[in-house]
Write a protein that holds these residues in place. Sequence first.
Motif, PDB file in Angstrom:
ATOM      1  N   ALA A 237      48.973 -34.208  56.608  1.00  0.00           N
ATOM      2  CA  ALA A 237      50.360 -33.901  55.917  1.00  0.00           C
ATOM      3  C   ALA A 237      51.547 -34.356  56.994  1.00  0.00           C
ATOM      4  O   ALA A 237      51.326 -34.258  58.188  1.00  0.00           O
ATOM      5  N   ARG A 238      52.580 -34.429  56.300  1.00  0.00           N
ATOM      6  CA  ARG A 238      53.795 -34.791  57.224  1.00  0.00           C
ATOM      7  C   ARG A 238      54.229 -33.225  57.756  1.00  0.00           C
ATOM      8  O   ARG A 238      53.930 -32.129  57.024  1.00  0.00           O
ATOM      9  N   THR A 268      49.646 -33.202  45.671  1.00  0.00           N
ATOM     10  CA  THR A 268      48.948 -32.483  46.093  1.00  0.00           C
ATOM     11  C   THR A 268      48.163 -32.898  47.371  1.00  0.00           C
ATOM     12  O   THR A 268      47.999 -34.133  47.679  1.00  0.00           O
ATOM     13  N   ILE A 269      47.732 -32.064  48.346  1.00  0.00           N
ATOM     14  CA  ILE A 269      46.929 -32.333  49.542  1.00  0.00           C
ATOM     15  C   ILE A 269      45.542 -31.849  49.433  1.00  0.00           C
ATOM     16  O   ILE A 269      45.514 -30.345  49.209  1.00  0.00           O
ATOM     17  N   GLY A 344      45.246 -43.810  50.831  1.00  0.00           N
ATOM     18  CA  GLY A 344      46.500 -43.635  50.387  1.00  0.00           C
ATOM     19  C   GLY A 344      46.595 -42.302  49.399  1.00  0.00           C
ATOM     20  O   GLY A 344      47.698 -41.870  49.720  1.00  0.00           O
ATOM     21  N   SER A 345      45.686 -42.164  48.874  1.00  0.00           N
ATOM     22  CA  SER A 345      45.751 -40.885  47.675  1.00  0.00           C
ATOM     23  C   SER A 345      45.841 -39.669  48.802  1.00  0.00           C
ATOM     24  O   SER A 345      46.400 -38.634  48.620  1.00  0.00           O
ATOM     25  N   LEU A 346      44.894 -39.722  49.847  1.00  0.00           N
ATOM     26  CA  LEU A 346      45.013 -38.693  50.644  1.00  0.00           C
ATOM     27  C   LEU A 346      46.127 -38.318  51.308  1.00  0.00           C
ATOM     28  O   LEU A 346      46.752 -36.932  51.688  1.00  0.00           O
ATOM     29  N   LEU A 347      46.985 -39.325  51.804  1.00  0.00           N
ATOM     30  CA  LEU A 347      48.024 -39.234  52.599  1.00  0.00           C
ATOM     31  C   LEU A 347      49.358 -38.994  51.622  1.00  0.00           C
ATOM     32  O   LEU A 347      50.475 -38.772  52.098  1.00  0.00           O
ATOM     33  N   GLY A 348      49.286 -39.427  50.397  1.00  0.00           N
ATOM     34  CA  GLY A 348      50.338 -39.324  49.473  1.00  0.00           C
ATOM     35  C   GLY A 348      51.161 -40.378  49.477  1.00  0.00           C
ATOM     36  O   GLY A 348      52.517 -40.459  49.367  1.00  0.00           O
TER      37      GLY A 348
END
Length: 403
Positions: A237-238, A268-269, A344-348
Amino acid sequence: MAGKLTKRAVDATKAGETVWDSELRGFGLRVFKGGTKSYVLKYRRGPVQRWVTIGRHGAPWTPDTARKEAKRLIGKIGEGKDQAGERKDDRDAESFATFAARYLTDYADLHKKAASRQEDGRLLEKCILPALGRLKVRDIQRTDIAKLHRDMKATPYQANRCLALLSHMFKKAEAWGIRPDHSNPATNVEKYKEKPRKRYLSMDELTRLGQALHQDEIRERNPFVIAAIRLLMFTGARHGEILTLQWDHVDFEGRLLRLPDSKTGEKTIALPAPALEILANLPRQDGNPHVICGVVAGAHLVNLQKPWRRIRKAAGLDDVRLHDLRHSFASVAVAGGMSLPLIGSLLGHSQAQTTARYAHLADDPRLAAAEKIANTIESALDCDDPTTKTKAFARTDKVAKRV
């Protein structure tokens, strides 16, 4: 007092007096109660009497230079230009400092993310306003912007961020009628070249970082700091998303963080087991909705940079930024053979090209093919039986055809 306005006449004029020049109608000198002496021009525009202050007595204004300026103004008045009105407009024109405050309240507060709004305020206060704050918005030229950008060459990334902010601000100035259309002074100011930073932690470096965090735990340092850093490492996450995380966003059953807002909107993460364990063991503060609590009651931790500098120094990782933990999460995913869309989905990521920056970390399929060919050739070269060698070269030929 009548006669030509001379230096002797100026020196003799007392506070509260006004003297007029006998040679040029309307040109005179006013002495205010405090003793300030100013050259003036009085004229009529229709039924209205107007006054224009030329300037205070003293360099550059003397009776002769002020008289020349008064003649110039009379010529402009004869052309139909209202000098007093224009000067009032000049006084009333909005300064850049005033405009900047309006930009933050009327635009940034309403349309930008909190972190972006905060960064705008920081850039304005530290870098832009000291250089441009006193200038009138309408008078700022490209040379002013270029000089500001050039003076910041020691910090090129920050200089470019200032240039981008100024460009948008002047675009708004045009939309709000403060400047003419197509007059943005930030256009055509060339940005400094930026090299994308690619810093990933190796397995050895991750181990050292883990040891440094463990030492902080032994010393009973702030548990929220350690939890925040570990969550960054385990989720990708950021850091702003973790710092502002609230317990209402944590879905333990679904193993997700459900963020109502982020840099890319609702998000979502995924929560792997190590992240879930951290959250399950983290103390909660009464009256504070945030997961990572700060020193102010009810607020989240604000400054993670200071403790991070201490921890990374202990780990021998002085060049590693908090954001590099996100990059490292992605690099481990790539090394594990995960697809770029999944990463890319994991990182949003909202754009595929954002994830594509990690593609170079994946194994090159050409390398795998070359490895197979070389292994076959090596087997043939090391073989003493001529018959076996022939079979080995035959296998090599088949591999080459498949490749």
